[in-house]
Motif scaffolding. Structure first.
Motif, PDB file in Angstrom:
ATOM      1  N   ASN A  48       0.701  -1.133   0.033  1.00  0.00           N
ATOM      2  CA  ASN A  48      -0.018   0.084   0.042  1.00  0.00           C
ATOM      3  C   ASN A  48       0.783   1.480  -0.162  1.00  0.00           C
ATOM      4  O   ASN A  48       0.534   2.335  -0.711  1.00  0.00           O
ATOM      5  CB  ASN A  48      -0.962   0.139   1.243  1.00  0.00           C
ATOM      6  CG  ASN A  48      -1.957  -1.122   1.104  1.00  0.00           C
ATOM      7  OD1 ASN A  48      -2.525  -1.509  -0.136  1.00  0.00           O
ATOM      8  ND2 ASN A  48      -2.379  -1.505   2.308  1.00  0.00           N
ATOM      9  N   TRP A  49       2.047   1.311   0.735  1.00  0.00           N
ATOM     10  CA  TRP A  49       2.945   2.347   0.698  1.00  0.00           C
ATOM     11  C   TRP A  49       3.529   2.566  -0.558  1.00  0.00           C
ATOM     12  O   TRP A  49       3.668   3.588  -1.262  1.00  0.00           O
ATOM     13  CB  TRP A  49       4.170   2.171   1.789  1.00  0.00           C
ATOM     14  CG  TRP A  49       4.779   3.334   2.173  1.00  0.00           C
ATOM     15  CD1 TRP A  49       5.927   3.671   1.440  1.00  0.00           C
ATOM     16  CD2 TRP A  49       4.412   4.167   3.174  1.00  0.00           C
ATOM     17  NE1 TRP A  49       6.512   4.839   1.949  1.00  0.00           N
ATOM     18  CE2 TRP A  49       5.513   5.041   3.207  1.00  0.00           C
ATOM     19  CE3 TRP A  49       3.450   4.483   3.902  1.00  0.00           C
ATOM     20  CZ2 TRP A  49       5.629   6.362   3.954  1.00  0.00           C
ATOM     21  CZ3 TRP A  49       3.778   5.310   5.013  1.00  0.00           C
ATOM     22  CH2 TRP A  49       4.585   6.318   5.072  1.00  0.00           C
ATOM     23  N   SER A  52       0.926   3.999  -2.818  1.00  0.00           N
ATOM     24  CA  SER A  52       0.765   5.617  -2.457  1.00  0.00           C
ATOM     25  C   SER A  52       1.885   6.256  -3.120  1.00  0.00           C
ATOM     26  O   SER A  52       1.740   7.635  -3.494  1.00  0.00           O
ATOM     27  CB  SER A  52       0.429   5.644  -1.065  1.00  0.00           C
ATOM     28  OG  SER A  52       0.679   7.176  -0.735  1.00  0.00           O
TER      29      SER A  52
END
Length: 286
Positions: A48-49, A52
């Motif tokens: 997810n990082w 992003s």
């Protein structure tokens, strides 16, 4: 800023001041950056990082260059795996690398402190993995807890607990003992406050807080602060420490309000005693 620009050429930039002293910034082919050299000290990559970051890069938001060691052939990535993977995902062909000359082993050592001051915060498991790798590294096996702690950017007590798990149990016992002492101190403070309140109601001269009461409040606050510091050193549990800090701030505010109130009561009582003393002197003079 982590880097301070000193001069530039068409191909690279040398940074001679700031945290990353003497690093060279160069745009290199992303496929020439090696990520298979056991230079990743996190337990997991946060997908997810990475996603992003991909969105940020597409929106022209820039990140610091990745960091590596260059042995003359390969760039061994030591800090910036999430950044590397985000650029790789969007098909970037070249990437900025801030590097120092060094070997794969040097890059491994560099990785033990990666993200200690920037990027995605390390978890306790990440820190433990870094310390475990440092303790097993062929160039660091004779290093002290202090030296390993400095390399990994953690506390000495954390290193000691990883090196000898029995010490972690002892640290937990010390924290538990400290909290029991803190609770006992708070109970003593509460009892002392109650007794002093009764005394103040019976006589004007003692209506303000005495030195013992104020000292007890100070000791209770100090006990809380000491417990917080020991908790941070023993476990590096940032989430728990954050809750403890909030609780301490609340307690500190309560103590300050109480002390201010008691001081005001004392001042008013002193004024009243002086007034009554003057009236009494006048009566005696007649």
């Amino acid at each position: 800023k982590k880097f301070a620009l000193i001069f530039s050429t068409k191909h690279n930039v040398v940074y001679l001041t700031g945290e990353k002293m003497n690093r060279v910034l160069k745009s290199v082919k992303i496929n020439s950056v090696r990520i298979d050299g056991d230079t990743q000290s996190r337990v997991d990559i946060d997908v997810n990082w990475v996603n992003s970051m991909v969105d940020d890069i597409k929106n022209e938001i820039s990140y610091d260059p990745i960091e590596a060691r260059y042995d003359g052939v390969h760039y061994w990535l030591s800090d910036g795996f999430h950044r590397y993977l985000a650029n790789k995902q969007i098909g970037v062909k070249e990437i900025n690398v801030a590097y120092l000359p060094g070997t794969q082993l040097d890059a491994q050592i560099d990785s033990y402190s990666a993200n200690s001051k920037h990027g995605k915060p390390r978890t306790k498991a990440d820190k433990q993995k870094a310390v475990e790798k440092a303790l097993a590294h062929p160039q660091l096996q004779d290093k002290s807890n202090y030296e390993i702690a400095k390399i990994c950017m953690v506390s000495q007590t954390f290193v000691a607990a990883v090196r000898d798990p029995s010490k972690k149990k002892k640290q937990a016992e010390n924290i538990e003992k400290h909290y029991k002492n803190k609770i006992a101190t708070e109970e003593t403070t509460s009892s002392t406050s109650s007794e002093n309140a009764t005394t103040r109601e019976s006589t004007y001269e003692n209506c303000g807080p005495d030195d013992d009461e104020l000292k007890a409040n100070e000791l209770a606050l100090q006990a809380d602060q000491d417990a917080m510091y020991k908790l941070l050193e023993a476990d590096d549990a940032l989430a728990t420490a954050h809750e403890e800090i909030k609780r301490l701030n609340y307690l500190n505010a309560q103590l300050e309000i109480r002390i201010n109130g008691l001081m005001n009561e004392k001042n008013e009582a002193i004024k009243m005693v002086k007034k009554l003393q003057k009236e009494n002197d006048k009566l005696k003079a007649k």
